[in-house]
Write a protein that holds these residues in place. Structure first.
Motif, PDB file in Angstrom:
ATOM      1  N   ARG A  74       0.697   4.072  -2.996  1.00 17.00           N
ATOM      2  CA  ARG A  74       0.817   5.498  -2.669  1.00 17.00           C
ATOM      3  C   ARG A  74       1.976   6.184  -3.382  1.00 17.00           C
ATOM      4  O   ARG A  74       1.812   7.278  -3.920  1.00 17.00           O
ATOM      5  CB  ARG A  74       0.948   5.681  -1.147  1.00 17.00           C
ATOM      6  CG  ARG A  74       1.037   7.138  -0.714  1.00 17.00           C
ATOM      7  CD  ARG A  74       0.729   7.311   0.763  1.00 17.00           C
ATOM      8  NE  ARG A  74       1.644   6.607   1.636  1.00 17.00           N
ATOM      9  CZ  ARG A  74       2.816   7.122   2.052  1.00 17.00           C
ATOM     10  NH1 ARG A  74       3.198   8.321   1.655  1.00 17.00           N
ATOM     11  NH2 ARG A  74       3.587   6.439   2.867  1.00 17.00           N
TER      12      ARG A  74
ATOM     13  N   LYS B 136      -2.581   7.900  12.322  1.00 13.27           N
ATOM     14  CA  LYS B 136      -3.485   8.995  12.677  1.00 13.27           C
ATOM     15  C   LYS B 136      -4.643   8.492  13.529  1.00 13.27           C
ATOM     16  O   LYS B 136      -5.010   9.107  14.541  1.00 13.27           O
ATOM     17  CB  LYS B 136      -4.018   9.663  11.416  1.00 13.27           C
ATOM     18  CG  LYS B 136      -4.958  10.826  11.690  1.00 13.27           C
ATOM     19  CD  LYS B 136      -5.419  11.476  10.390  1.00 13.27           C
ATOM     20  CE  LYS B 136      -6.365  12.642  10.660  1.00 13.27           C
ATOM     21  NZ  LYS B 136      -6.809  13.284   9.402  1.00 13.27           N
ATOM     22  N   ARG B 137      -5.203   7.342  13.138  1.00 15.10           N
ATOM     23  CA  ARG B 137      -6.366   6.806  13.858  1.00 15.10           C
ATOM     24  C   ARG B 137      -5.993   6.317  15.250  1.00 15.10           C
ATOM     25  O   ARG B 137      -6.732   6.540  16.214  1.00 15.10           O
ATOM     26  CB  ARG B 137      -6.980   5.655  13.041  1.00 15.10           C
ATOM     27  CG  ARG B 137      -8.101   4.923  13.739  1.00 15.10           C
ATOM     28  CD  ARG B 137      -8.822   3.984  12.777  1.00 15.10           C
ATOM     29  NE  ARG B 137      -7.915   3.091  12.085  1.00 15.10           N
ATOM     30  CZ  ARG B 137      -7.476   1.923  12.565  1.00 15.10           C
ATOM     31  NH1 ARG B 137      -7.866   1.524  13.775  1.00 15.10           N
ATOM     32  NH2 ARG B 137      -6.676   1.158  11.868  1.00 15.10           N
TER      33      ARG B 137
ATOM     34  N   ASP C 288      -3.018  12.931  15.509  1.00 17.78           N
ATOM     35  CA  ASP C 288      -2.408  13.701  14.428  1.00 17.78           C
ATOM     36  C   ASP C 288      -0.968  14.106  14.700  1.00 17.78           C
ATOM     37  O   ASP C 288      -0.161  14.201  13.774  1.00 17.78           O
ATOM     38  CB  ASP C 288      -3.220  14.986  14.171  1.00 17.78           C
ATOM     39  CG  ASP C 288      -4.530  14.696  13.448  1.00 17.78           C
ATOM     40  OD1 ASP C 288      -4.559  13.757  12.640  1.00 17.78           O
ATOM     41  OD2 ASP C 288      -5.517  15.410  13.712  1.00 17.78           O
TER      42      ASP C 288
ATOM     43  N   GLN D 148       0.822  -1.210   0.000  1.00 23.30           N
ATOM     44  CA  GLN D 148       0.000   0.000   0.000  1.00 23.30           C
ATOM     45  C   GLN D 148       0.858   1.263   0.000  1.00 23.30           C
ATOM     46  O   GLN D 148       0.501   2.264  -0.617  1.00 23.30           O
ATOM     47  CB  GLN D 148      -0.926  -0.012   1.213  1.00 23.30           C
ATOM     48  CG  GLN D 148      -1.991  -1.087   1.172  1.00 23.30           C
ATOM     49  CD  GLN D 148      -2.788  -1.193   2.462  1.00 23.30           C
ATOM     50  OE1 GLN D 148      -2.603  -0.388   3.381  1.00 23.30           O
ATOM     51  NE2 GLN D 148      -3.672  -2.189   2.547  1.00 23.30           N
TER      52      GLN D 148
ATOM     53  N   ASP E  29       2.430   3.730   8.263  1.00 22.85           N
ATOM     54  CA  ASP E  29       1.088   3.713   7.703  1.00 22.85           C
ATOM     55  C   ASP E  29       0.343   4.932   8.244  1.00 22.85           C
ATOM     56  O   ASP E  29      -0.053   4.966   9.413  1.00 22.85           O
ATOM     57  CB  ASP E  29       0.361   2.425   8.074  1.00 22.85           C
ATOM     58  CG  ASP E  29      -1.000   2.337   7.393  1.00 22.85           C
ATOM     59  OD1 ASP E  29      -1.974   2.893   7.947  1.00 22.85           O
ATOM     60  OD2 ASP E  29      -1.082   1.759   6.298  1.00 22.85           O
ATOM     61  N   LYS E  30       0.184   5.921   7.403  1.00 25.61           N
ATOM     62  CA  LYS E  30      -0.340   7.207   7.858  1.00 25.61           C
ATOM     63  C   LYS E  30      -1.763   7.103   8.397  1.00 25.61           C
ATOM     64  O   LYS E  30      -2.113   7.751   9.394  1.00 25.61           O
ATOM     65  CB  LYS E  30      -0.276   8.223   6.715  1.00 25.61           C
ATOM     66  CG  LYS E  30       1.150   8.585   6.300  1.00 25.61           C
ATOM     67  CD  LYS E  30       1.150   9.648   5.218  1.00 25.61           C
ATOM     68  CE  LYS E  30       2.556  10.074   4.866  1.00 25.61           C
ATOM     69  NZ  LYS E  30       2.587  11.126   3.814  1.00 25.61           N
ATOM     70  N   ASP E  31      -2.599   6.305   7.750  1.00 29.88           N
ATOM     71  CA  ASP E  31      -3.987   6.192   8.188  1.00 29.88           C
ATOM     72  C   ASP E  31      -4.077   5.543   9.567  1.00 29.88           C
ATOM     73  O   ASP E  31      -4.785   6.027  10.453  1.00 29.88           O
ATOM     74  CB  ASP E  31      -4.800   5.387   7.175  1.00 29.88           C
ATOM     75  CG  ASP E  31      -4.987   6.133   5.865  1.00 29.88           C
ATOM     76  OD1 ASP E  31      -4.883   7.382   5.880  1.00 29.88           O
ATOM     77  OD2 ASP E  31      -5.229   5.482   4.835  1.00 29.88           O
ATOM     78  N   ARG E  32      -3.357   4.449   9.755  1.00 23.67           N
ATOM     79  CA  ARG E  32      -3.382   3.782  11.059  1.00 23.67           C
ATOM     80  C   ARG E  32      -2.769   4.662  12.140  1.00 23.67           C
ATOM     81  O   ARG E  32      -3.285   4.737  13.255  1.00 23.67           O
ATOM     82  CB  ARG E  32      -2.618   2.457  10.988  1.00 23.67           C
ATOM     83  CG  ARG E  32      -3.358   1.337  10.326  1.00 23.67           C
ATOM     84  CD  ARG E  32      -2.663   0.008  10.555  1.00 23.67           C
ATOM     85  NE  ARG E  32      -3.297  -1.054   9.794  1.00 23.67           N
ATOM     86  CZ  ARG E  32      -2.887  -2.315   9.812  1.00 23.67           C
ATOM     87  NH1 ARG E  32      -1.862  -2.668  10.558  1.00 23.67           N
ATOM     88  NH2 ARG E  32      -3.503  -3.230   9.081  1.00 23.67           N
TER      89      ARG E  32
END
Length: 215
Positions: free
Chosen positions: A31, A109-110, A114, A26, A104-107
C-alpha cells in the motif's frame, strides 16, 4: 470486545506472527510502497528480535492493528537505520522507540465499522502501555501523512527534526508524551464515539466495546 495487549517477540504464536508480518507487508510494501524486507509474503527485519515487544489489537480472533516497541538503549530504526538523518538529536535512553504502526483498513472497516476510532485507540494503547510499565515517553519516525493524523488526534506531540528520506519523501522524528494530559485528551476524544466507562480507556490491557455492527 476489541482487545489490545502486549506480547514479546518470543510470545508471538506462529499463527499470530504469520498474520502480523503478512499484514505489515500489505501495509508498508503493497500500500505505501516502502523499501522494506519481504520474504514469503511477509515483512520483518532485524529489529524483530528478543528486544522487541508488540501491541496487538484483536477482534473476534482477528488482528486489526499493531505497533512495535524497542527500548532506545537497544538497536532501533532511529539510532541505526536512520542514524544518518537524526544522529544530532540526543535521545533519552530510558524512553522507547516505536515503529511499524499500522491499522489494516479493510479488516477494521469490516469488523468494527466505518467510524470506529481505531487509530486513536491504538495511539491511546501506546500511552497506556508505557505508563503501565513505568516509562515516560516514546520516540518515533513518521511520514507527513502520519504526522497529520497524530496532530488531528489531539495528542500534544513534539516534532524534533525533519529530514528527506528521498527526493520525494519527508520524514519526521517525533516525541510522543505519555503524561496524564495526553492520556486524558485521547481518552476523552475516543469516548465521544464509544460512550464507555472512562476507566476502561485508561487501563492496560484494553478491552473496549464495539458498538456498531460489522458491515
Amino acid at each position: 470486545m476489541l482487545r489490545l495487549f502486549d506480547v514479546s517477540y518470543d510470545e508471538l504464536t506462529e499463527i499470530l506472527s504469520d498474520d502480523l508480518y503478512r499484514l505489515r507487508k500489505q501495509t508498508f510494501k503493497d500500500r505505501l510502497g516502502w523499501e522494506v524486507t519481504c520474504i514469503n509474503d511477509q515483512e520483518f527485519d532485524e529489529y524483530d528480535n528478543q528486544n522487541t515487544r508488540y501491541i496487538l489489537g484483536v477482534y473476534n480472533g482477528q488482528l486489526v492493528c499493531s505497533v512495535r516497541f524497542i527500548g532506545v538503549a537497544h538497536p532501533n530504526m532511529i539510532t541505526h537505520t536512520f542514524q544518518a538523518f537524526f544522529s544530532d538529536v540526543a535521545l533519552e535512553v530510558n524512553k522507547i522507540e516505536s515503529s511499524r504502526f499500522f491499522v489494516d483498513k479493510d479488516r477494521a472497516k469490516r469488523l468494527l465499522g466505518d467510524r470506529y476510532p481505531i487509530s486513536y485507540i491504538l495511539f491511546l494503547s501506546m500511552i497506556n502501555y508505557v505508563r503501565h510499565y513505568g516509562g515516560e515517553g516514546i520516540y518515533t519516525i513518521v511520514s507527513r501523512a502520519m504526522l497529520t493524523i497524530l496532530k488531528r488526534s489531539g495528542w500534544q506531540i513534539e516534532p524534533l527534526k525533519e529530514a528527506w528520506a528521498s527526493e520525494k519523501e519527508r520524514i519526521y522524528l517525533v516525541y510522543l508524551p505519555t503524561d496524564d494530559k495526553s492520556q486524558t485528551q485521547l481518552a476523552e476524544r475516543i469516548n465521544q464515539s464509544l460512550q464507555t466507562d472512562f476507566s476502561a480507556l485508561t487501563s492496560w490491557p484494553l478491552a473496549l466495546p464495539v458498538t456498531k455492527a460489522p458491515v
